[in-house]
Design a protein around this motif. Structure first.
Motif, PDB file in Angstrom:
ATOM      1  N   ILE B 115     106.647  10.008  36.380  1.00  0.00           N
ATOM      2  CA  ILE B 115     106.715  11.457  36.132  1.00  0.00           C
ATOM      3  C   ILE B 115     105.840  12.192  37.137  1.00  0.00           C
ATOM      4  O   ILE B 115     106.230  13.227  37.684  1.00  0.00           O
ATOM      5  CB  ILE B 115     106.299  11.762  34.679  1.00  0.00           C
ATOM      6  N   GLY B 116     104.668  11.640  37.411  1.00  0.00           N
ATOM      7  CA  GLY B 116     103.798  12.236  38.423  1.00  0.00           C
ATOM      8  C   GLY B 116     104.479  12.284  39.778  1.00  0.00           C
ATOM      9  O   GLY B 116     104.415  13.298  40.486  1.00  0.00           O
ATOM     10  N   ALA B 118     107.725  12.269  40.308  1.00  0.00           N
ATOM     11  CA  ALA B 118     108.810  13.246  40.250  1.00  0.00           C
ATOM     12  C   ALA B 118     108.263  14.656  40.444  1.00  0.00           C
ATOM     13  O   ALA B 118     108.847  15.482  41.163  1.00  0.00           O
ATOM     14  CB  ALA B 118     109.536  13.136  38.904  1.00  0.00           C
ATOM     15  N   TYR B 119     107.109  14.934  39.830  1.00  0.00           N
ATOM     16  CA  TYR B 119     106.493  16.256  39.970  1.00  0.00           C
ATOM     17  C   TYR B 119     106.129  16.520  41.423  1.00  0.00           C
ATOM     18  O   TYR B 119     106.443  17.571  41.987  1.00  0.00           O
ATOM     19  CB  TYR B 119     105.251  16.331  39.079  1.00  0.00           C
ATOM     20  N   LYS B 122     109.280  17.079  43.497  1.00  0.00           N
ATOM     21  CA  LYS B 122     109.901  18.382  43.245  1.00  0.00           C
ATOM     22  C   LYS B 122     109.088  19.494  43.880  1.00  0.00           C
ATOM     23  O   LYS B 122     109.625  20.461  44.428  1.00  0.00           O
ATOM     24  CB  LYS B 122     110.012  18.595  41.731  1.00  0.00           C
ATOM     25  N   LYS B 123     107.757  19.350  43.870  1.00  0.00           N
ATOM     26  CA  LYS B 123     106.893  20.379  44.452  1.00  0.00           C
ATOM     27  C   LYS B 123     106.893  20.329  45.972  1.00  0.00           C
ATOM     28  O   LYS B 123     106.279  21.164  46.623  1.00  0.00           O
ATOM     29  CB  LYS B 123     105.457  20.189  43.933  1.00  0.00           C
TER      30      LYS B 123
END
Lengths: 487, 129
Positions: B115-116, B118-119, B122-123
């Protein structure tokens, strides 16, 4: 079976971590326009955790039933009581922030995520039954807090506060780790109960060094004198809602953690840490009171006020008894209400353009401009000064009572005498608001949520609060007693 | 406890002396030349003396140049996933002891890291331009 029982004990922490991860993804894909909705979702998640923990505190859960993961984690009533206060402080920080951050153009979707992660860290901290759990919780909280302090990136003061907080926080973590490694080396264990058994026969020189270094590291975190120097700068530079957060929830967590280390891990060696705690308590009360006198900025003044209050909380710890621990919890509860109330009142001081006002001179004549705000702030100041009939008086009373019952009469007397110095600057603010010529700069309209929080915290610390004292005192007594159960 | 050799602090006296000497020496290395130079040396600087000097040439650029924040982003991500790999090895060899709970715990950990990642993705932390 053991794993399932452990998992059910850490249910609040699981809820917090899952909601942090979910909100992180929503924030990344949805952009900053989801920030407000995420804040509300974060409030709901924390309220849910509150609902899980509250029955456990009322039932006074403790002993072996509350121990998870082979003693790494303790979901007893003591930690539960602290968690309720932490959750209340975090929800307040989530509620007051959006309007402020939107005005300065810094409302990002990460704000609620960071607040939840900090809350998760604090939740782990107060439940720590082991040095390693302690450290993981503390770092999770601190890392989120460093980013929050620097959250308004365009403001150089905010960036400076974040950097200062990071450098000194890292130093404190290093000192704490050094103390933990010494403690581990000389006792052969990192578990609090096992440490207490090993040091029961006598504290070796190395273990004493470990204890002292750990106390120093934790004193940094609770900003007790002589390790308070970062507090005024960080509190002044950080965005005001974040400062309100720093002054409330993390303080509760670090104090509860300090109590756990002192009373649980080193509970068999009270004399070894009592002298340190007594010194820190008196020094915090006096330096906090004297330092606040010359301040022009309200945030700096409240920073010194929080240093001063930590001193009184440490008086309760110095008692080293269950009564002392209960008095700390009660003081913390009143302190959170007073801190949130004071910072919300500060957030409501705006000029006609909606810019924040932070200087004490801006308060002059507030009575004629906004009588309700002036009255609420006056209640906060009288309560912080410990003047009856406000609840701050009762908080000080229980702390001194615990100290006297533990034969620390001299400490109690000195602390009472020093609290008179503190009363001077609190009353000076009241004088500026009620008797000075109106400066006429406070004109801005305030938001409904700020009013609601201010009224709630004023009601809590008002004489009405005394209606709950016997029930609340009983709750704290039972919560503190779980700290002394052998598990 | 007193009989245990670990507890006997006097055993650590040598390392204490060692550290005191080290600290004293390094302090002397720093402050002694400064003091001696201050007391004995002639102090009359001029522009040529104070200018930077690099292998016989005037300095080409300021050595304290800023470098791109993107390096830090990549370095941080690298450290996180490098440590993850280091953490996987002891987990893998002790899986017969930790069993299913151990396996599930590591999967939860990897899921959180994913998840980290993916964040960060995305950023735009992984894009250089």
């Amino acid at each position: 079976m053991e794993l399932q029982a452990s998992l059910s004990l850490i249910a609040p922490e699981i809820v917090l971590s899952l909601s942090a991860l979910a909100l992180l993804l929503i924030g990344a894909w949805g952009g900053d326009k989801t920030a407000r909705m995420n804040s509300i979702a974060a409030c709901i998640a924390i309220a849910f955790c509150f609902a899980i923990v509250a029955p456990r505190v009322c039932a006074g859960v403790g002993g072996p039933d509350a121990v998870a993961f082979f003693g790494q984690f303790k979901a007893d009533a003591f930690s539960g009581f602290a968690k309720l206060l932490i959750y209340a402080g975090s929800v307040a920080a989530l509620l007051i922030a959006p309007n402020y951050l939107e005005r300065v153009g810094a409302m990002r979707a990460e704000y609620p995520v960071l607040v939840i992660l900090a809350t998760l860290g604090m939740s782990i901290m107060v439940s720590a039954g082991d040095l390693l759990t302690l450290y993981i919780g503390l770092e999770l909280n601190s890392l989120a807090a460093y980013v929050l302090a620097a959250f308004v990136r365009s403001d150089s003061r905010s960036a400076e506060a974040g950097l200062k907080y990071f450098v000194l926080g890292a130093l404190a973590s290093g000192i704490l780790l050094f103390g933990m490694s010494l403690t581990y080396g000389f006792t052969g264990t990192t578990n609090f109960n096992a440490i207490s058994t090993v040091v029961a026969g006598g504290l070796s020189g190395g273990a004493m060094f470990g204890l002292i270094f750990m106390l120093v590291g934790l004193a940094f975190k609770i900003s007790a004198v002589p390790f308070h120097m970062w507090t005024p700068d960080v509190y002044e530079g950080a965005p005001t809602p974040v400062t309100a957060f720093f002054a409330s929830a993390p303080k509760v967590a670090a104090v509860a953690l300090l109590a756990r280390v002192a009373l649980e891990a080193f509970g068999t060696q009270v004399d070894a840490w009592r002298q340190v705690v007594v010194f820190a308590a008196l020094a915090s009360i006096i330096v906090g009171a004297l330092g606040a006198i010359g301040q022009k900025n309200i945030k700096r003044l409240l920073a010194y006020s929080s240093i001063n209050n930590v001193g009184f909380i440490l008086v309760g710890l110095a008692a080293g008894t269950a009564q002392g621990a209960a008095s700390m919890l009660l003081y913390l509860a009143v302190y959170v209400a007073m801190t949130v109330g004071s910072f919300v009142a500060l957030l409501m001081l705006k000029n006609e353009n909606g810019d924040q006002l932070e200087s004490i001179s801006d308060l002059s004549g507030l009575r004629s401009v906004s009588p309700v705000l002036a009255f609420c702030l006056m209640s906060m100041m009288f309560s912080l000064a410990g003047i009856p009939p406000f609840l701050g008086f009762w908080a000080k009373l229980v702390v001194f009572q615990a100290a006297v019952d533990a034969n620390l009469v001299v400490l109690a007397l000195l602390a009472i005498a020093a609290s008179v110095i503190g009363a001077f600057y609190y009353i000076k603010i009241v004088k500026v608001m009620f008797f000075d010529q109106p400066s006429g700069v406070v004109l801005g309209k305030s938001d409904g949520v700020h009013w609601a929080l201010l009224i709630i915290s004023t009601l809590v610390i008002s004489p009405l609060g005394y209606l709950a004292t016997s029930w609340f005192g009983d709750l704290a007594q039972r919560a503190a007693a779980t700290l002394f159960l052998l598990s | 406890m007193r009989v245990s050799p670990l507890v006997d602090l006097s055993q650590y006296l040598p390392i204490l002396i060692f550290l005191v000497i080290a600290a004293g020496l390094s302090a002397a290395f720093v402050f002694l030349p400064m003091g001696v130079a201050h007391l004995t040396g002639a102090h009359n600087p001029n522009a040529e003396k104070l200018s930077e000097y690099e292998c016989g040439f005037p300095a080409f650029e300021d050595p304290r140049s800023q470098f791109d924040v993107r390096f830090y982003l990549l370095a941080m991500l690298f450290i996180i996933f490098d440590l993850e790999a280091a953490f996987l090895f002891p987990w893998a060899v002790s899986l017969d002891l930790t069993g299913w709970p151990g396996w599930i715990t590591m999967m939860v950990f990897l899921f959180e890291l994913a998840i980290g990642l993916a964040y960060a993705w995305k950023k735009g932390a992984l894009e250089w331009e």
